[in-house]
Design an enzyme around this catalytic site. Structure first.
Site, PDB file in Angstrom:
ATOM      1  N   ASN A 253     -24.918 -48.615  -8.567  1.00  0.00           N
ATOM      2  CA  ASN A 253     -25.121 -49.114  -7.421  1.00  0.00           C
ATOM      3  C   ASN A 253     -25.740 -48.236  -6.578  1.00  0.00           C
ATOM      4  O   ASN A 253     -25.583 -47.178  -6.418  1.00  0.00           O
ATOM      5  CB  ASN A 253     -23.810 -49.920  -6.448  1.00  0.00           C
TER       6      ASN A 253
ATOM      7  N   GLY B  99     -34.707 -58.179  -2.732  1.00  0.00           N
ATOM      8  CA  GLY B  99     -35.172 -57.587  -3.970  1.00  0.00           C
ATOM      9  C   GLY B  99     -36.159 -56.495  -4.041  1.00  0.00           C
ATOM     10  O   GLY B  99     -36.920 -56.254  -5.036  1.00  0.00           O
TER      11      GLY B  99
ATOM     12  N   GLU C  12     -34.324 -45.162  -0.686  1.00  0.00           N
ATOM     13  CA  GLU C  12     -33.941 -45.670  -1.843  1.00  0.00           C
ATOM     14  C   GLU C  12     -34.921 -46.185  -2.944  1.00  0.00           C
ATOM     15  O   GLU C  12     -34.645 -45.854  -4.071  1.00  0.00           O
ATOM     16  CB  GLU C  12     -33.293 -47.157  -1.507  1.00  0.00           C
TER      17      GLU C  12
ATOM     18  N   HIS D 229     -26.531 -47.599  -2.423  1.00  0.00           N
ATOM     19  CA  HIS D 229     -25.848 -47.587  -1.183  1.00  0.00           C
ATOM     20  C   HIS D 229     -26.922 -47.065  -0.138  1.00  0.00           C
ATOM     21  O   HIS D 229     -27.259 -45.930  -0.460  1.00  0.00           O
ATOM     22  CB  HIS D 229     -24.532 -47.524  -1.066  1.00  0.00           C
TER      23      HIS D 229
ATOM     24  N   ASP E  61     -17.998 -49.354  -3.595  1.00  0.00           N
ATOM     25  CA  ASP E  61     -18.712 -48.127  -3.205  1.00  0.00           C
ATOM     26  C   ASP E  61     -17.839 -46.904  -3.254  1.00  0.00           C
ATOM     27  O   ASP E  61     -17.964 -46.010  -2.498  1.00  0.00           O
ATOM     28  CB  ASP E  61     -19.166 -48.145  -1.505  1.00  0.00           C
TER      29      ASP E  61
ATOM     30  N   LYS F  21     -21.127 -59.075  -3.969  1.00  0.00           N
ATOM     31  CA  LYS F  21     -19.756 -59.288  -4.451  1.00  0.00           C
ATOM     32  C   LYS F  21     -19.067 -58.210  -5.545  1.00  0.00           C
ATOM     33  O   LYS F  21     -19.810 -57.444  -6.079  1.00  0.00           O
ATOM     34  CB  LYS F  21     -20.073 -60.692  -5.624  1.00  0.00           C
ATOM     35  N   LEU F  22     -17.796 -58.145  -5.473  1.00  0.00           N
ATOM     36  CA  LEU F  22     -17.012 -57.243  -6.260  1.00  0.00           C
ATOM     37  C   LEU F  22     -17.244 -57.510  -7.818  1.00  0.00           C
ATOM     38  O   LEU F  22     -16.962 -58.761  -8.123  1.00  0.00           O
ATOM     39  CB  LEU F  22     -15.567 -57.411  -6.062  1.00  0.00           C
TER      40      LEU F  22
ATOM     41  N   SER G 197     -27.382 -43.316  -1.548  1.00  0.00           N
ATOM     42  CA  SER G 197     -26.593 -42.786  -2.539  1.00  0.00           C
ATOM     43  C   SER G 197     -26.627 -43.765  -3.813  1.00  0.00           C
ATOM     44  O   SER G 197     -26.613 -45.027  -3.616  1.00  0.00           O
ATOM     45  CB  SER G 197     -25.080 -42.775  -2.090  1.00  0.00           C
TER      46      SER G 197
ATOM     47  N   ASN H 187     -35.631 -53.343  -4.031  1.00  0.00           N
ATOM     48  CA  ASN H 187     -35.415 -52.304  -5.249  1.00  0.00           C
ATOM     49  C   ASN H 187     -35.858 -52.783  -6.439  1.00  0.00           C
ATOM     50  O   ASN H 187     -36.331 -52.137  -7.434  1.00  0.00           O
ATOM     51  CB  ASN H 187     -33.873 -51.794  -5.056  1.00  0.00           C
TER      52      ASN H 187
HETATM   53  C1  GRF Z   1     -30.542 -51.930   0.130  1.00  0.00           C
HETATM   54  O1  GRF Z   1     -30.476 -51.272   1.173  1.00  0.00           O
HETATM   55  C2  GRF Z   1     -29.162 -51.475  -0.906  1.00  0.00           C
HETATM   56  O2  GRF Z   1     -28.968 -50.044  -0.472  1.00  0.00           O
HETATM   57  C3  GRF Z   1     -28.111 -52.285  -0.213  1.00  0.00           C
HETATM   58  O3  GRF Z   1     -28.773 -53.336  -0.221  1.00  0.00           O
HETATM   59  C4  GRF Z   1     -30.217 -53.650   0.102  1.00  0.00           C
HETATM   60  C5  GRF Z   1     -30.731 -54.437  -0.857  1.00  0.00           C
HETATM   61  O4  GRF Z   1     -32.101 -54.584  -0.739  1.00  0.00           O
HETATM   62  N1  GRF Z   1     -26.834 -52.267  -1.129  1.00  0.00           N
HETATM   63  P1  GRF Z   1     -33.272 -55.029  -1.466  1.00  0.00           P
HETATM   64  O5  GRF Z   1     -32.556 -56.566  -1.656  1.00  0.00           O
HETATM   65  O6  GRF Z   1     -33.255 -54.226  -2.900  1.00  0.00           O
HETATM   66  O7  GRF Z   1     -34.362 -55.449  -0.783  1.00  0.00           O
END
Ligand code: GRF
Length: 194
Positions: A93, A7, A165, A95, A136, A77-78, A127, A9
């Site tokens: 999302n 978590g 990110e 990525h 994706d 998950k999808l 992205s 992000n």
């Molecule tokens: C990030 O690198 C994101 O791009 C990818 O999964 C990771 C999640 O990181 N899809 P966090 O849980 O937000 O630290």
């Protein structure tokens, strides 16, 4: 937010979306009860939901009932087609690579950076894209590049991409919120960005 992992992000969004921001995190939903992201949400007083069955559209739609925008970060998950349809162009999302390259089923975490290094690519990045019925594949909203260094390992590259990110995702969320979450897909270009 939809999450499965630590978590970071989510934490950046919680820290950046202050009281005057045009958007706020109202719920954190995970397929994993032990997801570190849920602890961050609880510490910030944000309601959480742990999904019994991530493939169950009705359960997910109930969990997302308060959402104007759904942000996936590390959700593995999808998303069921019915939920994608209900949140068309309001489901995004992040990525850790420059899509459409190095994306798709199974391409998450360290594997992404291993694949980038194995390909000999000189540039990687992050992205943010709209989510559709495939992993994706949805249209890209914004990207930011990260040069690959000759001495990079998957971990060192992942670290620099994650830092990017943490800048890109809040910027995209704020830009979409300022535009009132456009019904049609948008492509955002940062000043001097790609
Ligand atoms: C990030 O690198 C994101 O791009 C990818 O999964 C990771 C999640 O990181 N899809 P966090 O849980 O937000 O630290």
């Amino acid at each position: 937010m939809l999450v499965s992992g630590g978590g970071t992000n989510l934490q950046v969004l919680l820290d950046r979306l202050g009281p005057d921001a045009p958007a706020h995190v109202v719920r954190v939903v995970s397929n994993r009860a032990d997801s570190g992201a849920l602890d961050r949400a609880r510490s910030a007083g944000i309601p959480v939901t742990v999904l019994r069955d991530p493939a169950d559209s009705a359960e997910l739609l109930t969990a997302l009932a308060d959402a104007d925008l759904v942000v996936l970060a590390g959700y593995v998950k999808l998303v069921p087609a019915e939920v994608v349809a209900r949140f068309r162009h309001r489901l995004i999302n992040i990525h850790p690579a420059l899509l459409p390259a190095f994306g798709g089923a199974g391409m998450f975490g360290r594997r992404v950076h291993e694949a980038v290094l194995a390909s000999g690519a000189a540039v990687s990045g992050a992205s943010v894209h709209y989510v559709d019925e495939q992993f994706d594949r949805g249209p890209v909203i914004a990207q930011r590049t990260v040069p690959v260094r000759p001495d990079d390992t998957p971990d060192s590259l992942a670290e620099r991409v994650l830092a990017v990110e943490h800048e890109l995702l809040p910027w995209v969320v704020l830009e979409l919120a300022k535009r009132g979450i456009p019904e049609e897909p948008v492509r955002l270009i940062e000043d001097g960005g790609t």
